[in-house]
Scaffold this motif. Sequence first.
Motif, mmCIF file in Angstrom:
data_model
loop_
_atom_site.group_PDB
_atom_site.id
_atom_site.type_symbol
_atom_site.label_atom_id
_atom_site.label_comp_id
_atom_site.label_asym_id
_atom_site.label_seq_id
_atom_site.Cartn_x
_atom_site.Cartn_y
_atom_site.Cartn_z
ATOM 1 N N PRO A 1 1.025 -1.260 0.155
ATOM 2 C CA PRO A 1 0.004 0.098 -0.023
ATOM 3 C C PRO A 1 0.860 1.181 0.014
ATOM 4 O O PRO A 1 2.034 1.256 0.550
ATOM 5 C CB PRO A 1 -0.636 -0.283 1.203
ATOM 6 C CG PRO A 1 -0.486 -1.445 1.966
ATOM 7 C CD PRO A 1 1.000 -2.065 1.295
ATOM 8 N N ASN B 1 4.075 8.649 -0.365
ATOM 9 C CA ASN B 1 5.382 8.151 -0.376
ATOM 10 C C ASN B 1 6.374 9.013 0.085
ATOM 11 O O ASN B 1 7.475 9.310 -0.437
ATOM 12 C CB ASN B 1 5.861 7.724 -1.910
ATOM 13 C CG ASN B 1 6.994 6.943 -1.979
ATOM 14 O OD1 ASN B 1 7.452 6.509 -0.928
ATOM 15 N ND2 ASN B 1 7.495 6.854 -3.231
ATOM 16 N N LEU C 1 -3.285 5.053 -3.063
ATOM 17 C CA LEU C 1 -4.733 5.510 -2.578
ATOM 18 C C LEU C 1 -4.851 6.714 -2.977
ATOM 19 O O LEU C 1 -6.031 7.289 -2.916
ATOM 20 C CB LEU C 1 -4.595 5.344 -1.056
ATOM 21 C CG LEU C 1 -4.918 3.889 -0.445
ATOM 22 C CD1 LEU C 1 -6.148 3.387 -0.577
ATOM 23 C CD2 LEU C 1 -3.900 2.909 -0.751
ATOM 24 N N GLY D 1 6.096 18.299 8.677
ATOM 25 C CA GLY D 1 7.098 18.864 7.411
ATOM 26 C C GLY D 1 6.450 18.227 6.037
ATOM 27 O O GLY D 1 6.434 19.311 5.048
ATOM 28 N N CYS E 1 1.978 14.187 2.046
ATOM 29 C CA CYS E 1 1.643 12.812 2.893
ATOM 30 C C CYS E 1 0.153 12.656 2.832
ATOM 31 O O CYS E 1 -0.673 13.816 2.743
ATOM 32 C CB CYS E 1 2.019 12.739 4.080
ATOM 33 S SG CYS E 1 1.792 13.984 5.286
ATOM 34 N N GLY F 1 -1.665 7.223 5.049
ATOM 35 C CA GLY F 1 -0.136 6.849 5.375
ATOM 36 C C GLY F 1 -0.053 7.532 6.798
ATOM 37 O O GLY F 1 0.815 6.541 7.522
ATOM 38 N N SER G 1 -1.134 4.802 9.129
ATOM 39 C CA SER G 1 -0.399 3.612 9.016
ATOM 40 C C SER G 1 1.010 3.610 9.635
ATOM 41 O O SER G 1 1.359 2.498 10.078
ATOM 42 C CB SER G 1 -0.267 2.974 7.642
ATOM 43 O OG SER G 1 -1.552 3.049 6.734
#
Length: 472
Positions: free
Chosen positions: A70, A74, A94, A137, A142, A146, A149
């Motif tokens: 997933p 990144n 996603l 930051g 993001c 994420g 998770s």
Amino acid sequence: MVDIEKALERIKTVVGPRGWIADPAEQEPYLVEARRLWRGATRLVIRPASTEEVAAVVRTCAEARVPIVPQGGNTGLVGGGVPPEDGRNIVLALGRMNRIRAIDPVNFTMTVEAGCILAHLHEAAAEVDRLFPLSLGAEGSCQIGGNLSTNAGGIAVLRYGNTRELTLGLEVVLPDGRIWDGLRGLRKDNTGYDLKQLFIGGEGTLGIITAATIKLFPKPREIETALLGLSRVEDVMALFARARAATGDQLTAFELIPRAALDLALVHIPGTIDPLAQPHPSYVLLEMASSGTESGLRALLERLLETALEQELIGDGVIAGSSQQAKQLWHIREAIVEAQLYSGSIKHDVSVPVSRVADFIIRATTGVTDRLPGIRPMAFGHVGDGNIHFNLTQPEGADTAAYLARWQEFNDIVHGVVRELHGSISAEHGVGRLKREEITHYKPAVEIELMRRVKRALDPANIMNPGKLVSL
Ligand SMILES: Cc1cc2nc3c(=O)[nH]c(=O)nc-3n(C[C@H](O)[C@H](O)[C@H](O)COP(=O)(O)OP(=O)(O)OC[C@H]3O[C@@H](n4cnc5c(N)ncnc54)[C@H](O)[C@@H]3O)c2cc1C
């Protein structure tokens, strides 16, 4: 078992032509980790548009035993969101699932899809006069999936808690493709095991988070920002204790900035200012906020700083006179991270009890400088949470590759001090690939065994982000 080629074709049909990427050039941003420590490979990047599509993709992968990574924005720093080099995993990104499903200003909650970018959630909350306080930051790229998770922390944990504490409910696609609808907006719900906590901080190893119900807060009306210069790290933490006791819940951020890091930022990052007339070994960026108006926040801050000056806890300081000045001060905090990219830097993201932060910094600094004179320790970050980013910049003029080859040697020294002080070797960035083996030396064997059992129970075929967080 379903043939892999057939499975991949079926997945393409499920998500439609806009939902998959096979072209290597287009796949590039999904394959490289934020700090470029890892580059992976994949046959397909899948970009589903709905929970039902995610479920259908996962069902097919389960049948054909195709492993899934997933991926959110990144921006993760431990290699958890990029696929391994062997090309066997598909990446399930996603980003297209970016709808805000509901905002409830009376319940102080918002139900959002996993692919929503964090900064967009700030804007959505502000539109209904509320605050979603998670702030870091990477917030411009993001995604909330994420953040969940990795149980992201950031700069406002002190007042509002980390992502775990900001979450009331989750929707998850399980490794067999079933959908668990746990999107409850309840502050009280004592009906057994709190299953959402397994997926929060689970780094995609137990299922795919597709949506969440998250907490909102009253929007701050008054914000005060100050930057203070101090001589000793012990004084930093004494100031913290005093500021927290005096201001209660109004203290929202307390960030440590070492002079050595500011010096790097002044050289490398345009727009960075040297905030005080004289240099100081340490600086604290402090923020207080109140959701009331005429709260007397400025007077409270001034009183706090006056006493701290009289008692020589701080040497000097500046209070931002405008939101523009506050931005300049926060720019310093962001610039010191970027500036460290210009030299070889061995990084640690650790935590200890807040009362042991100074002790940690002093002991770890002694440990690494004894081993390599000239090494430049940069202890910075969210020290009000007991979280220290203890980065070690290479000695001036050292060979970068030879220096970075000693990463584990310095890990051992720093993590050894963490252990002595009953801390954690991953405070907020997670485990991923980077620390998967390392944690087995620092967590009790029983805890590691329970983690493995949970993983096997939920994902017996080991298709969810295999090789990350926990090794089987
Ligand atoms: C400049 C910068 C500053 C940062 N500052 C902070 C900070 O202050 N505090 C902090 O905690 N972190 C910080 N980080 C690290 C990073 O931003 C966080 O870990 C963030 O939460 C990752 O979100 P993401 O969407 O980029 O996740 P990704 O990097 O895409 O993925 C992270 C992990 O979560 C899994 N995952 C992603 N989405 C899902 C999903 N929907 N379901 C299941 N699993 C999923 C991935 O498989 C991976 O294991 C920073 C990073 C950068 C680059």
